[in-house]
Scaffold this motif. Structure first.
Motif, PDB file in Angstrom:
ATOM      1  N   ALA A  60     -24.451 -29.825  -7.287  1.00  0.00           N
ATOM      2  CA  ALA A  60     -23.781 -30.916  -7.998  1.00  0.00           C
ATOM      3  C   ALA A  60     -24.690 -32.144  -8.043  1.00  0.00           C
ATOM      4  O   ALA A  60     -24.787 -32.825  -9.082  1.00  0.00           O
ATOM      5  CB  ALA A  60     -22.456 -31.247  -7.312  1.00  0.00           C
ATOM      6  N   LEU A  61     -25.383 -32.412  -6.936  1.00  0.00           N
ATOM      7  CA  LEU A  61     -26.329 -33.538  -6.902  1.00  0.00           C
ATOM      8  C   LEU A  61     -27.472 -33.327  -7.889  1.00  0.00           C
ATOM      9  O   LEU A  61     -27.876 -34.240  -8.602  1.00  0.00           O
ATOM     10  CB  LEU A  61     -26.918 -33.666  -5.492  1.00  0.00           C
ATOM     11  CG  LEU A  61     -26.219 -34.610  -4.527  1.00  0.00           C
ATOM     12  CD1 LEU A  61     -26.903 -34.548  -3.172  1.00  0.00           C
ATOM     13  CD2 LEU A  61     -26.267 -36.038  -5.073  1.00  0.00           C
ATOM     14  N   VAL A  62     -27.978 -32.099  -7.905  1.00  0.00           N
ATOM     15  CA  VAL A  62     -29.102 -31.776  -8.804  1.00  0.00           C
ATOM     16  C   VAL A  62     -28.675 -31.970 -10.258  1.00  0.00           C
ATOM     17  O   VAL A  62     -29.389 -32.580 -11.049  1.00  0.00           O
ATOM     18  CB  VAL A  62     -29.584 -30.327  -8.548  1.00  0.00           C
ATOM     19  CG1 VAL A  62     -30.525 -29.859  -9.662  1.00  0.00           C
ATOM     20  CG2 VAL A  62     -30.287 -30.237  -7.202  1.00  0.00           C
ATOM     21  N   PHE A  63     -27.488 -31.466 -10.596  1.00  0.00           N
ATOM     22  CA  PHE A  63     -27.041 -31.575 -11.992  1.00  0.00           C
ATOM     23  C   PHE A  63     -26.496 -32.966 -12.325  1.00  0.00           C
ATOM     24  O   PHE A  63     -26.185 -33.247 -13.485  1.00  0.00           O
ATOM     25  CB  PHE A  63     -26.015 -30.485 -12.314  1.00  0.00           C
ATOM     26  CG  PHE A  63     -26.641 -29.118 -12.378  1.00  0.00           C
ATOM     27  CD1 PHE A  63     -27.615 -28.839 -13.325  1.00  0.00           C
ATOM     28  CD2 PHE A  63     -26.287 -28.124 -11.487  1.00  0.00           C
ATOM     29  CE1 PHE A  63     -28.221 -27.588 -13.384  1.00  0.00           C
ATOM     30  CE2 PHE A  63     -26.879 -26.873 -11.542  1.00  0.00           C
ATOM     31  CZ  PHE A  63     -27.849 -26.604 -12.484  1.00  0.00           C
ATOM     32  N   ALA A  64     -26.399 -33.818 -11.303  1.00  0.00           N
ATOM     33  CA  ALA A  64     -26.013 -35.211 -11.565  1.00  0.00           C
ATOM     34  C   ALA A  64     -27.247 -36.061 -11.883  1.00  0.00           C
ATOM     35  O   ALA A  64     -27.117 -37.174 -12.398  1.00  0.00           O
ATOM     36  CB  ALA A  64     -25.281 -35.784 -10.357  1.00  0.00           C
ATOM     37  N   ALA A 123     -31.646 -24.620 -18.517  1.00  0.00           N
ATOM     38  CA  ALA A 123     -30.780 -24.751 -19.701  1.00  0.00           C
ATOM     39  C   ALA A 123     -29.753 -25.863 -19.504  1.00  0.00           C
ATOM     40  O   ALA A 123     -29.548 -26.697 -20.403  1.00  0.00           O
ATOM     41  CB  ALA A 123     -30.077 -23.417 -19.968  1.00  0.00           C
ATOM     42  N   ALA A 124     -29.136 -25.899 -18.331  1.00  0.00           N
ATOM     43  CA  ALA A 124     -28.099 -26.916 -18.087  1.00  0.00           C
ATOM     44  C   ALA A 124     -28.715 -28.312 -18.061  1.00  0.00           C
ATOM     45  O   ALA A 124     -28.148 -29.250 -18.639  1.00  0.00           O
ATOM     46  CB  ALA A 124     -27.396 -26.619 -16.767  1.00  0.00           C
ATOM     47  N   SER A 125     -29.873 -28.466 -17.417  1.00  0.00           N
ATOM     48  CA  SER A 125     -30.511 -29.792 -17.350  1.00  0.00           C
ATOM     49  C   SER A 125     -30.857 -30.294 -18.746  1.00  0.00           C
ATOM     50  O   SER A 125     -30.586 -31.453 -19.095  1.00  0.00           O
ATOM     51  CB  SER A 125     -31.786 -29.728 -16.502  1.00  0.00           C
ATOM     52  OG  SER A 125     -31.490 -29.238 -15.241  1.00  0.00           O
ATOM     53  N   GLU A 126     -31.476 -29.420 -19.553  1.00  0.00           N
ATOM     54  CA  GLU A 126     -31.873 -29.814 -20.904  1.00  0.00           C
ATOM     55  C   GLU A 126     -30.650 -30.174 -21.757  1.00  0.00           C
ATOM     56  O   GLU A 126     -30.647 -31.167 -22.473  1.00  0.00           O
ATOM     57  CB  GLU A 126     -32.665 -28.680 -21.575  1.00  0.00           C
ATOM     58  CG  GLU A 126     -34.119 -28.640 -21.149  1.00  0.00           C
ATOM     59  CD  GLU A 126     -34.837 -29.952 -21.368  1.00  0.00           C
ATOM     60  OE1 GLU A 126     -34.792 -30.484 -22.495  1.00  0.00           O
ATOM     61  OE2 GLU A 126     -35.433 -30.465 -20.398  1.00  0.00           O
ATOM     62  N   ALA A 163     -21.300 -33.531 -21.258  1.00  0.00           N
ATOM     63  CA  ALA A 163     -22.382 -33.387 -20.268  1.00  0.00           C
ATOM     64  C   ALA A 163     -21.814 -33.095 -18.884  1.00  0.00           C
ATOM     65  O   ALA A 163     -22.363 -32.272 -18.134  1.00  0.00           O
ATOM     66  CB  ALA A 163     -23.228 -34.657 -20.234  1.00  0.00           C
ATOM     67  N   ILE A 164     -20.696 -33.759 -18.552  1.00  0.00           N
ATOM     68  CA  ILE A 164     -20.053 -33.518 -17.241  1.00  0.00           C
ATOM     69  C   ILE A 164     -19.535 -32.076 -17.173  1.00  0.00           C
ATOM     70  O   ILE A 164     -19.690 -31.390 -16.160  1.00  0.00           O
ATOM     71  CB  ILE A 164     -18.911 -34.542 -16.996  1.00  0.00           C
ATOM     72  CG1 ILE A 164     -19.519 -35.930 -16.792  1.00  0.00           C
ATOM     73  CG2 ILE A 164     -18.072 -34.154 -15.777  1.00  0.00           C
ATOM     74  CD1 ILE A 164     -18.505 -37.063 -16.767  1.00  0.00           C
ATOM     75  N   VAL A 165     -18.957 -31.629 -18.281  1.00  0.00           N
ATOM     76  CA  VAL A 165     -18.440 -30.246 -18.330  1.00  0.00           C
ATOM     77  C   VAL A 165     -19.594 -29.254 -18.142  1.00  0.00           C
ATOM     78  O   VAL A 165     -19.480 -28.282 -17.375  1.00  0.00           O
ATOM     79  CB  VAL A 165     -17.694 -29.985 -19.666  1.00  0.00           C
ATOM     80  CG1 VAL A 165     -17.373 -28.505 -19.831  1.00  0.00           C
ATOM     81  CG2 VAL A 165     -16.414 -30.801 -19.718  1.00  0.00           C
ATOM     82  N   LEU A 202     -19.971 -26.563 -15.144  1.00  0.00           N
ATOM     83  CA  LEU A 202     -20.145 -25.130 -15.412  1.00  0.00           C
ATOM     84  C   LEU A 202     -21.436 -24.610 -14.785  1.00  0.00           C
ATOM     85  O   LEU A 202     -21.481 -23.479 -14.270  1.00  0.00           O
ATOM     86  CB  LEU A 202     -20.152 -24.874 -16.927  1.00  0.00           C
ATOM     87  CG  LEU A 202     -18.797 -24.998 -17.635  1.00  0.00           C
ATOM     88  CD1 LEU A 202     -18.965 -24.826 -19.140  1.00  0.00           C
ATOM     89  CD2 LEU A 202     -17.814 -23.953 -17.103  1.00  0.00           C
ATOM     90  N   ALA A 203     -22.464 -25.461 -14.820  1.00  0.00           N
ATOM     91  CA  ALA A 203     -23.752 -25.047 -14.242  1.00  0.00           C
ATOM     92  C   ALA A 203     -23.627 -24.853 -12.729  1.00  0.00           C
ATOM     93  O   ALA A 203     -24.197 -23.911 -12.168  1.00  0.00           O
ATOM     94  CB  ALA A 203     -24.820 -26.095 -14.556  1.00  0.00           C
ATOM     95  N   VAL A 204     -22.866 -25.741 -12.074  1.00  0.00           N
ATOM     96  CA  VAL A 204     -22.661 -25.593 -10.618  1.00  0.00           C
ATOM     97  C   VAL A 204     -21.938 -24.274 -10.338  1.00  0.00           C
ATOM     98  O   VAL A 204     -22.340 -23.514  -9.442  1.00  0.00           O
ATOM     99  CB  VAL A 204     -21.853 -26.790 -10.045  1.00  0.00           C
ATOM    100  CG1 VAL A 204     -21.477 -26.537  -8.591  1.00  0.00           C
ATOM    101  CG2 VAL A 204     -22.661 -28.077 -10.152  1.00  0.00           C
TER     102      VAL A 204
END
Lengths: 157, 129
Positions: free
Chosen positions: A40-44, A107-110, A124-126, A130-132
């Motif tokens: 979650a931190l990474v995708f934040a 893919a999620a980061s981009e 973006a939050i969704v 989903l990525a997490v």
């Protein structure tokens, strides 16, 4: 002491013992929770470009995440009593999961960067959520591969 | 795996084979309690047999402590891994040979050239002459 050659069930016994060892490779709840928080931190992080003031470095977040990941891995080793060797993508049984983890991350980061740039914050939050979930599914798959390898003997007959 | 099938008298006893077989399962290090529980042996047996394996250079032992609790970790050395894989390959061959012979014993063999009576069979030992 029992003689292995006189006991026809020797290899069967070893399979049962390996199965018992593999069953220990089930992570405790705090490990799964910790990894989920890390992802979650990474995708934040993509949100930091928008919401953190300019000039605030993001590298301390990555250093902290790496430290926590190391700590979680150490805790898992202690809890299970099994220390696994470091495996990269050359390790064939774990390769599909490893590739899946990388693909989901990239893919999620981009996608997040794109959506944030277009002011689609909720989307973006969704995507991040989903990525997490996807990364956690990959972790479970990786653990399944590990258990299967331990059961099968990891290459030893 | 292409290990040369070779019996090893040191790991032939089933307790040592269990220890080595578990250490060869794919883990790098295995903790004392995990190994003991998986092998289903007592603390004293594991201590004694692991010392034999350590003296033979098959197992590496690392001792440490977490708080007051002593923790012992085991792993196979390269020599140990080679010996275990060879021994397990030998056991697999043995198992295959045994299952093949029992399979032969169970499967009836038709009489050679006995086309008129395809169901008529001889016991395996008589049929092999």
């Amino acid at each position: 002491m029992r003689d292995a050659a006189r006991d026809p069930a020797t290899l069967e016994l070893l399979r049962v013992q390996r199965s018992r060892l593999a069953d220990r490779m089930r992570p405790p709840w705090w490990y799964l929770a910790g990894v989920a928080i890390l992802w979650a931190l990474v995708f934040a992080c993509p949100f930091s470009s928008r919401y953190l003031p300019q000039g605030v470095p993001t590298w301390p977040i990555f250093v902290a995440a790496a430290a926590v990941a190391g700590l979680l891995q150490w805790g898992l080793t202690r809890a299970t009593g099994i220390k696994l060797p470091f495996r990269n993508l050359r390790y064939r049984p774990g390769r599909p999961v490893g590739i899946a983890i990388l693909v989901v991350f990239l893919a999620a980061s981009e996608t997040e960067f794109l959506l944030i740039r277009r002011d689609l914050i909720v989307a973006a939050i969704v995507v991040a959520a989903l990525a997490v979930v996807a990364e956690m599914a990959c972790l479970q798959a990786a653990l399944r591969v590990t258990r299967r390898e331990l059961r099968g003997g990891g290459g030893a007959a | 795996m292409t290990a040369k099938a070779k019996p090893d008298p040191l790991i032939h006893p089933i307790t040592r084979l269990s220890i080595c077989g578990l250490l060869a399962a794919g883990a790098d290090w295995v903790e004392f309690a995990a190994l003991r529980d998986a092998a289903g042996i007592s603390d004293s047996v594991l201590s004694k047999q692991s010392r034999v394996l350590e003296d033979a250079g098959y197992v590496e032992v690392r001792k440490g402590a977490v708080g007051r609790r002593p923790r012992t970790w085991f792993r196979l050395t390269a020599a140990g891994r080679e010996a275990v894989q060879g021994h397990l390959a030998w056991l697999s061959q043995l198992e295959e040979a045994v299952s093949a012979s029992t399979g032969d014993a169970q499967q009836p063999r038709p009489l050679p050239g006995d086309r008129d009576q395809p169901r008529r069979v001889l016991p395996p030992l008589l049929g092999s002459s």
